[in-house]
Design an enzyme around this catalytic site. Sequence first.
Site, PDB file in Angstrom:
ATOM      1  N   ALA A  13      71.941 -33.763-114.759  1.00  0.00           N
ATOM      2  CA  ALA A  13      71.838 -33.401-116.293  1.00  0.00           C
ATOM      3  C   ALA A  13      70.641 -32.974-116.884  1.00  0.00           C
ATOM      4  O   ALA A  13      70.636 -32.444-117.980  1.00  0.00           O
ATOM      5  CB  ALA A  13      72.141 -34.731-117.043  1.00  0.00           C
ATOM      6  N   GLY A  14      69.384 -32.839-115.977  1.00  0.00           N
ATOM      7  CA  GLY A  14      68.307 -32.453-116.550  1.00  0.00           C
ATOM      8  C   GLY A  14      68.138 -31.109-116.812  1.00  0.00           C
ATOM      9  O   GLY A  14      68.858 -30.164-116.024  1.00  0.00           O
ATOM     10  N   ARG A  18      60.520 -26.958-115.608  1.00  0.00           N
ATOM     11  CA  ARG A  18      59.518 -26.318-115.082  1.00  0.00           C
ATOM     12  C   ARG A  18      59.825 -25.180-114.244  1.00  0.00           C
ATOM     13  O   ARG A  18      59.245 -24.147-113.674  1.00  0.00           O
ATOM     14  CB  ARG A  18      58.835 -27.242-114.151  1.00  0.00           C
ATOM     15  CG  ARG A  18      57.744 -28.136-114.951  1.00  0.00           C
ATOM     16  CD  ARG A  18      57.256 -29.301-113.955  1.00  0.00           C
ATOM     17  NE  ARG A  18      57.901 -30.286-113.914  1.00  0.00           N
ATOM     18  CZ  ARG A  18      57.826 -31.288-113.178  1.00  0.00           C
ATOM     19  NH1 ARG A  18      56.759 -31.460-112.205  1.00  0.00           N
ATOM     20  NH2 ARG A  18      58.746 -32.443-112.934  1.00  0.00           N
ATOM     21  N   ASP A 106      68.750 -32.284-106.887  1.00  0.00           N
ATOM     22  CA  ASP A 106      67.697 -31.537-106.633  1.00  0.00           C
ATOM     23  C   ASP A 106      67.430 -31.690-105.119  1.00  0.00           C
ATOM     24  O   ASP A 106      65.962 -31.473-105.035  1.00  0.00           O
ATOM     25  CB  ASP A 106      67.046 -31.086-107.876  1.00  0.00           C
ATOM     26  CG  ASP A 106      66.093 -32.477-107.990  1.00  0.00           C
ATOM     27  OD1 ASP A 106      66.630 -33.429-107.292  1.00  0.00           O
ATOM     28  OD2 ASP A 106      64.888 -32.328-108.907  1.00  0.00           O
ATOM     29  N   ASN A 230      61.250 -29.082-108.484  1.00  0.00           N
ATOM     30  CA  ASN A 230      60.902 -29.117-109.963  1.00  0.00           C
ATOM     31  C   ASN A 230      60.605 -27.918-110.514  1.00  0.00           C
ATOM     32  O   ASN A 230      60.654 -27.492-111.591  1.00  0.00           O
ATOM     33  CB  ASN A 230      59.826 -30.325-110.022  1.00  0.00           C
ATOM     34  CG  ASN A 230      60.564 -31.722-110.019  1.00  0.00           C
ATOM     35  OD1 ASN A 230      61.555 -31.988-110.493  1.00  0.00           O
ATOM     36  ND2 ASN A 230      59.849 -32.321-108.998  1.00  0.00           N
ATOM     37  N   LYS A 353      83.071   2.426 -96.707  1.00  0.00           N
ATOM     38  CA  LYS A 353      83.652   1.368 -97.793  1.00  0.00           C
ATOM     39  C   LYS A 353      85.168   1.425 -97.513  1.00  0.00           C
ATOM     40  O   LYS A 353      85.808   2.162 -97.601  1.00  0.00           O
ATOM     41  CB  LYS A 353      83.234   1.881 -99.076  1.00  0.00           C
ATOM     42  CG  LYS A 353      83.571   0.957-100.272  1.00  0.00           C
ATOM     43  CD  LYS A 353      84.800   1.097-100.902  1.00  0.00           C
ATOM     44  CE  LYS A 353      85.058   2.585-101.420  1.00  0.00           C
ATOM     45  NZ  LYS A 353      86.291   2.544-102.241  1.00  0.00           N
ATOM     46  N   TYR A 368      79.790   9.841 -95.631  1.00  0.00           N
ATOM     47  CA  TYR A 368      80.315   8.712 -96.526  1.00  0.00           C
ATOM     48  C   TYR A 368      81.800   8.747 -96.178  1.00  0.00           C
ATOM     49  O   TYR A 368      82.403   9.737 -96.177  1.00  0.00           O
ATOM     50  CB  TYR A 368      80.361   9.166 -98.029  1.00  0.00           C
ATOM     51  CG  TYR A 368      80.912   8.286 -98.815  1.00  0.00           C
ATOM     52  CD1 TYR A 368      80.738   6.896 -98.788  1.00  0.00           C
ATOM     53  CD2 TYR A 368      82.242   8.714 -99.399  1.00  0.00           C
ATOM     54  CE1 TYR A 368      81.241   6.002 -99.629  1.00  0.00           C
ATOM     55  CE2 TYR A 368      82.730   7.938-100.384  1.00  0.00           C
ATOM     56  CZ  TYR A 368      82.444   6.462-100.333  1.00  0.00           C
ATOM     57  OH  TYR A 368      83.488   5.474-101.277  1.00  0.00           O
ATOM     58  N   ASN A 379      85.794  11.852 -83.354  1.00  0.00           N
ATOM     59  CA  ASN A 379      84.486  12.095 -83.843  1.00  0.00           C
ATOM     60  C   ASN A 379      84.387  12.931 -85.133  1.00  0.00           C
ATOM     61  O   ASN A 379      84.901  13.843 -85.463  1.00  0.00           O
ATOM     62  CB  ASN A 379      83.851  12.887 -82.840  1.00  0.00           C
ATOM     63  CG  ASN A 379      82.122  13.329 -83.124  1.00  0.00           C
ATOM     64  OD1 ASN A 379      81.516  12.372 -82.556  1.00  0.00           O
ATOM     65  ND2 ASN A 379      82.060  14.444 -83.701  1.00  0.00           N
ATOM     66  N   ALA A 425      83.576  23.886 -89.226  1.00  0.00           N
ATOM     67  CA  ALA A 425      82.286  23.515 -90.001  1.00  0.00           C
ATOM     68  C   ALA A 425      82.345  23.964 -91.343  1.00  0.00           C
ATOM     69  O   ALA A 425      83.028  25.095 -91.651  1.00  0.00           O
ATOM     70  CB  ALA A 425      81.248  24.073 -89.201  1.00  0.00           C
TER      71      ALA A 425
END
Length: 487
Positions: A13-14, A18, A106, A230, A353, A368, A379, A425
């Site tokens: 609960a603290g 610090r 902690d 702490n 992605k 990409y 390839n 290409a």
Amino acid sequence: MSDDATAVVILAAGEGTRMRSALPKALHEVGGRSLLGHVLAAVAPLAPAATRVVVGHGRDQVIAALDGTGARPVVQDEQRGTGHATRLALDELSDFTGTVVVLPGDAPLLTADTLYRLVAEHTAGEAAATLLTTIAPDPTGYGRIIRDESGAVRRIVEQRDASETERAVHEINTAVAAYRAPVLADALKRLSAHNAAGEEYLTDVIATFVAEGRRVGAVLADVAETAGVNDRVQLAEAGRLLRDRVLRHWMRSGVTVIDPAATWVDVDVRLAADVVLEPGVQLRGSTSVAAGARIGPDCTLTDTVVGAGAIVIRAHAESAEIGPDAQVGPFAYLRPGARLDRGAKVGTYVEVKNAEIGAGSKVPHLTYVGDATIGRDVNIGASSVFVNYDGVRKQRSVVGDGARTGADNTFVAPVHIGAGAYTGAGAVIREDVPPGALGLSAGKQRNIDGWTERKRAGTAAAEVAAAARTGDSASDKRDRTEGERPE
């Protein structure tokens, strides 16, 4: 509930002033888990009948972090000390008559083995309370364990209330203890706040037990394991100690770590024998690495699966899958949904992605690949881009088995490159390429003679172009000019 059962109360609960943070102290992370998460993991093997977490500062965030853990929050609206917090938790366990373990939220280095030992000693000794203590080289700031001439625990005195003699004691309270629940509940009702902090100290129940002739035991633990957090300095130190513990475990399990001081592995990472970790490696989250894989140098893998024998060099991967014998890097970026099949290669300055790279296929450099399915033994030429976003939707492209695509290609999704097809290409592929076909998009090359001399007159390029056109090299011209200069 049986008297042999165990319950757990975690004090979280603290405010943790610090830490100087908007994040509640218990939620700061080391080793891939929050401080509170480490404590919950340590108590889980005790199979507690109930786990209560006392929350106060930042309660909504802490309560959200408890979701799925089986622990239930107890709200301490006003922080009136550890005794008050524990009493609130026991009020919800009014029918519990077994052992209750109270510990702070902690202490990320606590182990289940130490807690087992504490509970076993407490049960065997039939004590009202059994404290987990340690010997601190510098006990400043901690409650001291005060014993009598026979060595029996008499009380715990907090730093601010201790005399000079008591402050010289190096045995300290770790804030971890086991209690007989009914005896603790009764003592908590009689706590006062007549002390320097104006709070109800849980530790004051020890003097109460002694005064009533009840036994108080103690179990000594390693100081490194019992360290709390702490501030940010202690957070970093706990992270270092935890890292060293984790790496020792894996090295003893057959993993080679070239430089442990330059390697960070989260607690939930899984490694097989004969994995090699080079310097600068960070393995985070639920990452797993199969036998014989080599990671690094300079890799960060988060929630990523690496297959046996794979090689990953200077790469970043998140929620990706790298198949057996695949190769990644250097300087590659695998984003969520990237999947490399056996023997696939993603090379230098390649980003992938939400795409599958088939077995034996290669994306060697400067490319990409987003929202694509690439078949086997393909390839992909250098400097290619899979254009997957039209400003509204993400769309997918497919490259069939055995295809060969040219350098500097642009694939405007959705397109399908057939099996065995080629693309020239510089091609911009907007339509499907049938299997075995050659996809081209540019017209016949056209040269404009004399353009440089007309449009870039006076430049070095115009000078060498003129010299080349006349068959007189620029270097020859300079040599003659220099030879004609008078001495």
